[in-house]
Design a protein around this motif. Structure first.
Motif, mmCIF file in Angstrom:
data_model
loop_
_atom_site.group_PDB
_atom_site.id
_atom_site.type_symbol
_atom_site.label_atom_id
_atom_site.label_comp_id
_atom_site.label_asym_id
_atom_site.label_seq_id
_atom_site.Cartn_x
_atom_site.Cartn_y
_atom_site.Cartn_z
ATOM 1 N N ILE A 71 1.658 -29.632 -22.002
ATOM 2 C CA ILE A 71 1.584 -29.373 -20.367
ATOM 3 C C ILE A 71 1.193 -27.745 -20.859
ATOM 4 C CG2 ILE A 71 2.068 -29.862 -18.753
ATOM 5 C CD1 ILE A 71 3.871 -32.293 -19.422
ATOM 6 N N VAL A 72 -0.599 -27.226 -21.043
ATOM 7 C CA VAL A 72 -0.747 -26.249 -20.799
ATOM 8 C C VAL A 72 -0.335 -25.828 -19.359
ATOM 9 C CG1 VAL A 72 -2.350 -24.461 -21.668
ATOM 10 C CG2 VAL A 72 -2.324 -26.438 -22.921
ATOM 11 N N ARG A 73 -1.632 -26.651 -18.611
ATOM 12 C CA ARG A 73 -1.209 -26.524 -16.989
ATOM 13 C C ARG A 73 -0.785 -27.458 -16.381
ATOM 14 N NH1 ARG A 73 -6.218 -23.553 -18.159
ATOM 15 N NH2 ARG A 73 -7.240 -25.024 -17.501
ATOM 16 N N LYS A 74 0.024 -27.916 -15.391
ATOM 17 C CA LYS A 74 0.063 -29.204 -14.787
ATOM 18 C C LYS A 74 -0.631 -29.389 -14.260
ATOM 19 C CE LYS A 74 3.823 -31.975 -12.521
ATOM 20 N NZ LYS A 74 5.785 -31.745 -12.014
ATOM 21 N N GLY A 75 -1.287 -28.213 -13.612
ATOM 22 C CA GLY A 75 -2.380 -28.250 -12.155
ATOM 23 C C GLY A 75 -2.433 -28.171 -11.410
ATOM 24 N N CYS A 76 -3.270 -28.372 -10.138
ATOM 25 C CA CYS A 76 -3.160 -28.168 -8.787
ATOM 26 C C CYS A 76 -3.025 -29.601 -8.363
ATOM 27 C CB CYS A 76 -3.791 -27.102 -8.607
ATOM 28 S SG CYS A 76 -5.414 -27.394 -8.792
ATOM 29 N N GLY A 77 -3.470 -30.160 -7.027
ATOM 30 C CA GLY A 77 -2.940 -31.362 -6.219
ATOM 31 C C GLY A 77 -1.969 -32.128 -6.405
ATOM 32 N N ARG A 116 -8.655 -30.021 -7.145
ATOM 33 C CA ARG A 116 -9.659 -29.293 -6.903
ATOM 34 C C ARG A 116 -8.888 -28.116 -6.631
ATOM 35 N NH1 ARG A 116 -14.333 -31.044 -8.248
ATOM 36 N NH2 ARG A 116 -15.488 -29.446 -6.944
ATOM 37 N N PRO A 117 -9.628 -27.218 -7.533
ATOM 38 C CA PRO A 117 -8.668 -25.727 -6.941
ATOM 39 C C PRO A 117 -8.933 -25.175 -5.287
ATOM 40 C CG PRO A 117 -9.587 -25.775 -9.171
ATOM 41 C CD PRO A 117 -9.816 -26.987 -8.592
ATOM 42 N N LYS A 118 -8.491 -24.887 -4.918
ATOM 43 C CA LYS A 118 -8.403 -24.719 -3.426
ATOM 44 C C LYS A 118 -8.301 -22.657 -3.451
ATOM 45 C CE LYS A 118 -7.949 -29.044 -1.112
ATOM 46 N NZ LYS A 118 -6.419 -29.666 -0.475
ATOM 47 N N SER A 119 -8.082 -22.352 -3.937
ATOM 48 C CA SER A 119 -7.920 -20.797 -4.121
ATOM 49 C C SER A 119 -7.478 -20.348 -5.085
ATOM 50 C CB SER A 119 -6.596 -20.426 -3.016
ATOM 51 O OG SER A 119 -5.371 -20.594 -4.867
ATOM 52 N N VAL A 120 -8.068 -19.133 -5.820
ATOM 53 C CA VAL A 120 -7.735 -18.410 -6.770
ATOM 54 C C VAL A 120 -6.932 -18.300 -7.629
ATOM 55 C CG1 VAL A 120 -9.114 -16.413 -5.723
ATOM 56 C CG2 VAL A 120 -7.152 -16.534 -5.851
ATOM 57 N N ASP A 121 -5.543 -18.386 -7.264
ATOM 58 C CA ASP A 121 -3.678 -19.446 -7.405
ATOM 59 C C ASP A 121 -4.451 -20.752 -8.504
ATOM 60 O OD1 ASP A 121 -3.620 -17.127 -7.444
ATOM 61 O OD2 ASP A 121 -3.084 -16.799 -5.573
ATOM 62 N N ASP A 122 -4.945 -21.422 -7.966
ATOM 63 C CA ASP A 122 -5.185 -22.690 -8.006
ATOM 64 C C ASP A 122 -5.750 -22.952 -10.151
ATOM 65 O OD1 ASP A 122 -3.664 -23.559 -5.971
ATOM 66 O OD2 ASP A 122 -5.608 -23.821 -4.634
ATOM 67 N N GLU A 123 -5.232 -23.667 -10.626
ATOM 68 C CA GLU A 123 -5.575 -24.464 -11.939
ATOM 69 C C GLU A 123 -5.319 -25.176 -12.210
ATOM 70 O OE1 GLU A 123 -4.457 -20.482 -14.517
ATOM 71 O OE2 GLU A 123 -2.848 -21.437 -14.189
ATOM 72 N N ILE A 124 -6.944 -25.850 -12.666
ATOM 73 C CA ILE A 124 -6.557 -27.645 -12.698
ATOM 74 C C ILE A 124 -5.734 -27.635 -13.902
ATOM 75 C CG2 ILE A 124 -9.072 -27.755 -12.188
ATOM 76 C CD1 ILE A 124 -9.789 -27.418 -14.620
ATOM 77 N N ALA A 125 -5.313 -28.805 -14.740
ATOM 78 C CA ALA A 125 -4.608 -29.700 -15.511
ATOM 79 C C ALA A 125 -5.214 -29.029 -16.797
ATOM 80 C CB ALA A 125 -4.120 -30.812 -15.300
ATOM 81 N N TYR A 175 -7.251 -34.507 -32.566
ATOM 82 C CA TYR A 175 -6.572 -33.181 -32.194
ATOM 83 C C TYR A 175 -7.933 -33.571 -30.970
ATOM 84 C CZ TYR A 175 -5.523 -28.594 -30.730
ATOM 85 O OH TYR A 175 -4.620 -27.914 -29.779
ATOM 86 N N TYR A 176 -6.808 -33.437 -28.959
ATOM 87 C CA TYR A 176 -7.544 -32.736 -27.918
ATOM 88 C C TYR A 176 -7.204 -31.679 -27.287
ATOM 89 C CZ TYR A 176 -10.094 -37.325 -29.386
ATOM 90 O OH TYR A 176 -11.504 -37.965 -29.226
ATOM 91 N N GLU A 177 -8.085 -31.020 -26.787
ATOM 92 C CA GLU A 177 -7.539 -30.352 -25.642
ATOM 93 C C GLU A 177 -8.831 -30.945 -24.598
ATOM 94 O OE1 GLU A 177 -8.198 -26.161 -26.702
ATOM 95 O OE2 GLU A 177 -6.077 -26.171 -28.928
ATOM 96 N N ILE A 178 -8.019 -31.341 -23.422
ATOM 97 C CA ILE A 178 -8.512 -31.444 -21.949
ATOM 98 C C ILE A 178 -7.805 -30.764 -21.135
ATOM 99 C CG2 ILE A 178 -8.549 -33.751 -21.376
ATOM 100 C CD1 ILE A 178 -7.637 -35.078 -23.358
ATOM 101 N N THR A 179 -9.301 -30.627 -20.143
ATOM 102 C CA THR A 179 -8.978 -30.347 -19.184
ATOM 103 C C THR A 179 -9.227 -31.897 -17.551
ATOM 104 O OG1 THR A 179 -10.975 -29.389 -18.313
ATOM 105 C CG2 THR A 179 -9.252 -27.813 -19.113
ATOM 106 N N TYR A 180 -8.584 -31.280 -16.949
ATOM 107 C CA TYR A 180 -8.827 -32.796 -15.923
ATOM 108 C C TYR A 180 -9.164 -32.251 -14.743
ATOM 109 C CZ TYR A 180 -6.365 -35.611 -19.613
ATOM 110 O OH TYR A 180 -6.549 -36.677 -20.631
ATOM 111 N N GLU A 181 -9.866 -32.446 -13.926
ATOM 112 C CA GLU A 181 -9.831 -32.460 -12.831
ATOM 113 C C GLU A 181 -10.694 -33.295 -11.667
ATOM 114 O OE1 GLU A 181 -12.228 -28.819 -10.157
ATOM 115 O OE2 GLU A 181 -12.708 -29.220 -12.067
ATOM 116 N N ARG A 182 -9.885 -33.772 -10.430
ATOM 117 C CA ARG A 182 -10.219 -34.972 -9.838
ATOM 118 C C ARG A 182 -11.707 -34.241 -8.997
ATOM 119 N NH1 ARG A 182 -7.633 -38.343 -6.087
ATOM 120 N NH2 ARG A 182 -5.927 -37.080 -6.577
ATOM 121 N N GLU A 183 -13.449 -35.066 -8.864
ATOM 122 C CA GLU A 183 -14.184 -35.534 -8.822
ATOM 123 C C GLU A 183 -14.145 -34.367 -7.154
ATOM 124 O OE1 GLU A 183 -18.744 -36.707 -9.441
ATOM 125 O OE2 GLU A 183 -17.468 -38.543 -8.488
ATOM 126 N N LYS A 184 -13.992 -35.209 -6.330
ATOM 127 C CA LYS A 184 -13.744 -34.978 -4.989
ATOM 128 C C LYS A 184 -12.919 -35.468 -4.515
ATOM 129 C CE LYS A 184 -17.222 -38.969 -4.381
ATOM 130 N NZ LYS A 184 -18.317 -39.202 -3.308
#
Length: 224
Positions: free
Chosen positions: A81-87, A183-192, A215-224
């Motif tokens: 887990i590189v980044r746990k993500g926001c939300g 979904r990021p709401k501020s500059v400090d928020d990072e996606i998973a 091997y995969y590197e993947i980012t996850y973000e809610r569409e809306k």
């Protein structure tokens, strides 16, 4: 002369039979080859593997600076887990669209196959030219039921290049039990963001059929 030819033909048949047997790989042979390739990949990348007990005791985090991956016993997937993500984590019994950027690495052949998270060009027969893959953001529709997930690709490179099935590989869904997908709401928020070593049993239809680890590197973000 005939007495000489017959033994030669028999010998030739035996040699050809033995050669065909030696070239034939059983499922067990392919699994052993996969296991060896994963071990070599882990060594080459300097990956430190931790078990689930250690992972859970630390609050379900991996130390990126130490290049730690946890091996998840039930699936055989290795995850960092590189980044746990926001939300928040995905809600139960609600279908949600997630947007993903990723790179896909063939471990057996040590080669990059697909990528839409950095400059990567592929030839499109429909347009008759090369297209920048970063124009594609993979979209998948996911439904959570307890700790289980079902997903299908709606759009993107995985659907385009793995067209034998729109099903999201099980390995891609494993991290959803450990990350937040907002979904990021501020500059400090990072996606998973995660890194995964996915054995064939948790991979695409092609990976499963050919006993190939990826091997995969993947980012996850809610569409809306």
């Amino acid at each position: 002369m005939k007495r000489l030819i017959y033994p030669i033909l028999v010998l030739l048949a035996v040699v050809l039979f033995n050669a065909s047997c030696q070239s034939y790989e059983t499922y067990g042979d392919k699994k052993a080859k996969e296991r060896d390739a994963i071990d070599k990949f882990i060594t080459k990348r300097g990956i430190r593997v931790i078990d689930e007990t250690t992972f859970n005791a630390r609050g379900k985090v991996t130390n990126v600076d130490d290049n730690e991956f946890v091996k998840l016993t039930r699936t055989g997937v290795y995850m960092q887990i590189v980044r746990k993500g926001c939300g928040e984590p995905l809600e139960e019994n609600r279908r949600v669209n997630l947007l993903c950027r990723f790179s896909e690495w063939d471990i057996l052949n040590d080669s990059l196959l697909l990528c839409n998270n950095e400059a990567y060009y592929f030839y499109s027969s429909s347009s008759g030219g090369y297209i920048d893959a970063t124009q594609y953001v993979d979209k998948m529709s996911v439904l959570r039921s307890g700790t289980s997930y079902q997903g299908s690709f709606v759009d993107g490179m995985m659907l385009l290049f793995h067209s034998t099935s729109s099903a999201v590989p099980s390995g891609w869904l494993v991290p959803l039990n450990y990350i937040s997908v907002g979904r990021p709401k501020s500059v400090d928020d990072e996606i998973a963001k995660v890194r995964l070593i996915v054995p064939h049993s948790q991979g695409t239809a092609e990976a499963s059929a050919n006993v190939m680890p990826f091997y995969y590197e993947i980012t996850y973000e809610r569409e809306k």
